[in-house]
Scaffold this motif. Structure first.
Motif, PDB file in Angstrom:
ATOM      1  N   GLU A   6     -14.929  21.153   5.212  1.00  0.00           N
ATOM      2  CA  GLU A   6     -15.415  21.704   6.424  1.00  0.00           C
ATOM      3  C   GLU A   6     -16.381  20.623   7.240  1.00  0.00           C
ATOM      4  OE1 GLU A   6     -14.846  25.472   3.849  1.00  0.00           O
ATOM      5  OE2 GLU A   6     -15.710  23.320   3.682  1.00  0.00           O
ATOM      6  N   SER A   7     -16.233  20.708   8.492  1.00  0.00           N
ATOM      7  CA  SER A   7     -17.346  19.836   9.063  1.00  0.00           C
ATOM      8  C   SER A   7     -17.724  20.730  10.535  1.00  0.00           C
ATOM      9  CB  SER A   7     -17.023  18.536   9.182  1.00  0.00           C
ATOM     10  OG  SER A   7     -15.852  18.535  10.062  1.00  0.00           O
ATOM     11  N   GLY A   8     -18.576  20.069  11.153  1.00  0.00           N
ATOM     12  CA  GLY A   8     -19.160  20.494  12.489  1.00  0.00           C
ATOM     13  C   GLY A   8     -20.130  21.717  12.138  1.00  0.00           C
ATOM     14  N   GLY A   9     -20.637  22.098  11.313  1.00  0.00           N
ATOM     15  CA  GLY A   9     -21.684  23.110  10.947  1.00  0.00           C
ATOM     16  C   GLY A   9     -23.284  22.395  11.580  1.00  0.00           C
ATOM     17  N   GLY A  10     -24.045  23.263  11.944  1.00  0.00           N
ATOM     18  CA  GLY A  10     -25.539  22.774  12.442  1.00  0.00           C
ATOM     19  C   GLY A  10     -26.149  23.868  13.017  1.00  0.00           C
ATOM     20  N   SER A  21     -14.519  22.351  11.872  1.00  0.00           N
ATOM     21  CA  SER A  21     -13.250  21.755  11.553  1.00  0.00           C
ATOM     22  C   SER A  21     -13.047  21.737  10.212  1.00  0.00           C
ATOM     23  CB  SER A  21     -13.197  20.312  12.001  1.00  0.00           C
ATOM     24  OG  SER A  21     -13.261  20.082  13.396  1.00  0.00           O
ATOM     25  N   CYS A  22     -11.678  21.962   9.696  1.00  0.00           N
ATOM     26  CA  CYS A  22     -11.512  22.019   8.400  1.00  0.00           C
ATOM     27  C   CYS A  22     -10.210  21.058   8.038  1.00  0.00           C
ATOM     28  CB  CYS A  22     -10.991  23.553   7.978  1.00  0.00           C
ATOM     29  SG  CYS A  22     -10.259  23.480   6.224  1.00  0.00           S
ATOM     30  N   ALA A  23     -10.520  20.035   7.666  1.00  0.00           N
ATOM     31  CA  ALA A  23      -9.457  19.020   7.166  1.00  0.00           C
ATOM     32  C   ALA A  23      -9.050  19.105   5.849  1.00  0.00           C
ATOM     33  CB  ALA A  23     -10.047  17.661   7.436  1.00  0.00           C
ATOM     34  N   ALA A  24      -7.743  19.199   5.681  1.00  0.00           N
ATOM     35  CA  ALA A  24      -7.040  19.020   4.404  1.00  0.00           C
ATOM     36  C   ALA A  24      -6.386  17.978   4.076  1.00  0.00           C
ATOM     37  CB  ALA A  24      -5.927  20.280   4.514  1.00  0.00           C
ATOM     38  N   SER A  25      -6.383  17.790   2.754  1.00  0.00           N
ATOM     39  CA  SER A  25      -5.911  16.748   1.996  1.00  0.00           C
ATOM     40  C   SER A  25      -5.012  17.136   0.582  1.00  0.00           C
ATOM     41  CB  SER A  25      -6.686  15.642   1.664  1.00  0.00           C
ATOM     42  OG  SER A  25      -7.571  16.255   0.666  1.00  0.00           O
ATOM     43  N   GLY A  26      -4.039  16.285  -0.008  1.00  0.00           N
ATOM     44  CA  GLY A  26      -3.363  16.780  -0.945  1.00  0.00           C
ATOM     45  C   GLY A  26      -1.980  17.277  -0.753  1.00  0.00           C
ATOM     46  N   ARG A  27      -1.844  18.159   0.275  1.00  0.00           N
ATOM     47  CA  ARG A  27      -0.799  18.460   0.917  1.00  0.00           C
ATOM     48  C   ARG A  27      -0.489  19.036   2.142  1.00  0.00           C
ATOM     49  NH1 ARG A  27       1.713  23.203  -3.312  1.00  0.00           N
ATOM     50  NH2 ARG A  27       1.452  21.718  -4.690  1.00  0.00           N
ATOM     51  N   THR A  28       0.379  19.288   2.868  1.00  0.00           N
ATOM     52  CA  THR A  28       0.313  19.588   4.387  1.00  0.00           C
ATOM     53  C   THR A  28       0.187  21.129   4.469  1.00  0.00           C
ATOM     54  OG1 THR A  28       1.792  19.601   6.193  1.00  0.00           O
ATOM     55  CG2 THR A  28       2.906  19.975   4.074  1.00  0.00           C
ATOM     56  N   LEU A  29      -0.718  21.168   5.450  1.00  0.00           N
ATOM     57  CA  LEU A  29      -1.132  22.707   5.723  1.00  0.00           C
ATOM     58  C   LEU A  29       0.083  23.557   6.281  1.00  0.00           C
ATOM     59  CD1 LEU A  29      -4.581  22.543   6.871  1.00  0.00           C
ATOM     60  CD2 LEU A  29      -3.915  23.124   4.557  1.00  0.00           C
ATOM     61  N   ILE A  30       1.153  22.728   6.705  1.00  0.00           N
ATOM     62  CA  ILE A  30       2.048  23.608   7.328  1.00  0.00           C
ATOM     63  C   ILE A  30       2.731  24.977   6.978  1.00  0.00           C
ATOM     64  CG2 ILE A  30       4.259  22.318   6.696  1.00  0.00           C
ATOM     65  CD1 ILE A  30       4.906  22.187   9.697  1.00  0.00           C
ATOM     66  N   TRP A 116     -10.107  26.950  -1.121  1.00  0.00           N
ATOM     67  CA  TRP A 116     -11.069  27.196  -0.461  1.00  0.00           C
ATOM     68  C   TRP A 116     -12.043  25.665  -0.238  1.00  0.00           C
ATOM     69  CZ3 TRP A 116     -13.002  31.782   1.652  1.00  0.00           C
ATOM     70  CH2 TRP A 116     -12.203  32.979   1.308  1.00  0.00           C
ATOM     71  N   GLY A 117     -12.531  25.449   0.958  1.00  0.00           N
ATOM     72  CA  GLY A 117     -13.452  24.519   0.957  1.00  0.00           C
ATOM     73  C   GLY A 117     -14.786  24.828   0.606  1.00  0.00           C
ATOM     74  N   GLN A 118     -15.669  23.832   0.658  1.00  0.00           N
ATOM     75  CA  GLN A 118     -16.960  23.997   0.025  1.00  0.00           C
ATOM     76  C   GLN A 118     -17.911  24.609   1.018  1.00  0.00           C
ATOM     77  OE1 GLN A 118     -16.259  21.102   1.693  1.00  0.00           O
ATOM     78  NE2 GLN A 118     -17.851  20.859   3.125  1.00  0.00           N
ATOM     79  N   GLY A 119     -17.555  24.727   2.318  1.00  0.00           N
ATOM     80  CA  GLY A 119     -18.410  25.594   3.180  1.00  0.00           C
ATOM     81  C   GLY A 119     -19.316  24.529   4.031  1.00  0.00           C
ATOM     82  N   THR A 120     -19.608  25.174   5.386  1.00  0.00           N
ATOM     83  CA  THR A 120     -20.541  24.254   6.113  1.00  0.00           C
ATOM     84  C   THR A 120     -21.352  25.535   6.639  1.00  0.00           C
ATOM     85  OG1 THR A 120     -20.719  22.590   8.014  1.00  0.00           O
ATOM     86  CG2 THR A 120     -18.777  24.474   8.241  1.00  0.00           C
ATOM     87  N   GLN A 121     -22.703  24.976   6.935  1.00  0.00           N
ATOM     88  CA  GLN A 121     -23.920  25.957   7.294  1.00  0.00           C
ATOM     89  C   GLN A 121     -23.946  25.957   8.695  1.00  0.00           C
ATOM     90  OE1 GLN A 121     -26.188  27.957   5.635  1.00  0.00           O
ATOM     91  NE2 GLN A 121     -26.722  28.815   7.579  1.00  0.00           N
ATOM     92  N   VAL A 122     -23.986  27.195   9.279  1.00  0.00           N
ATOM     93  CA  VAL A 122     -24.082  27.409  10.826  1.00  0.00           C
ATOM     94  C   VAL A 122     -25.531  28.280  10.975  1.00  0.00           C
ATOM     95  CG1 VAL A 122     -23.197  28.381  12.858  1.00  0.00           C
ATOM     96  CG2 VAL A 122     -21.629  27.166  11.433  1.00  0.00           C
TER      97      VAL A 122
END
Length: 126
Positions: A6-10, A21-30, A116-122
């Motif tokens: 995740e990114s974009g928090g603040g 935003s949440c970007a995935a890698s390792g496998r397609t999210l489709i 799960w992602g690691q999280g982003t603080q808002v």
């Protein structure tokens, strides 16, 4: 395996806007339903929104309905959460997650999600 970041928090003022935003890698999210959850200090993790693999179906918690929008770009392997007019009570760590369950009524249950992602603080200031 799917890795989610995740990114974009603040810090954002109440009434402003923020896009996570949440970007995935390792496998397609489709083939995955994607969800956003959040956890505020001292509270349990709660469901925010989810989106079907095609993007054609969405599901929101009542607390964010009409203010937040979930979307996805499968070509970019990315999921988004647009936050419009956030409130101080939206302050939390936001997590994205992936699930293979196709039952809409189960999208709100965190135990149904495999990755799960690691999280982003808002933080929303008043």
């Amino acid at each position: 395996q799917v890795q989610l970041v995740e990114s974009g928090g603040g810090l954002v003022q109440a009434g402003g806007s923020l896009r996570l935003s949440c970007a995935a890698s390792g496998r397609t999210l489709i083939r995955y339903v994607m969800g956003w959850f959040r956890q505020a200090p001292g509270k349990e993790r709660e469901f925010v929104a989810a989106i079907s693999w095609s993007g054609g179906g969405t599901y929101y918690a009542d607390s964010v309905k009409g203010r937040f929008t979930i979307s996805r770009d499968n070509a970019k392997n990315t999921v988004y959460l647009q936050m419009i007019s956030p409130k101080p009570e939206d302050t939390a760590v936001y997590y994205c997650a992936a699930t293979t369950t196709v039952v809409v009524s189960q999208w709100a249950f965190d135990y149904k999600y495999n990755y799960w992602g690691q999280g982003t603080q808002v933080t929303v200031s008043s």
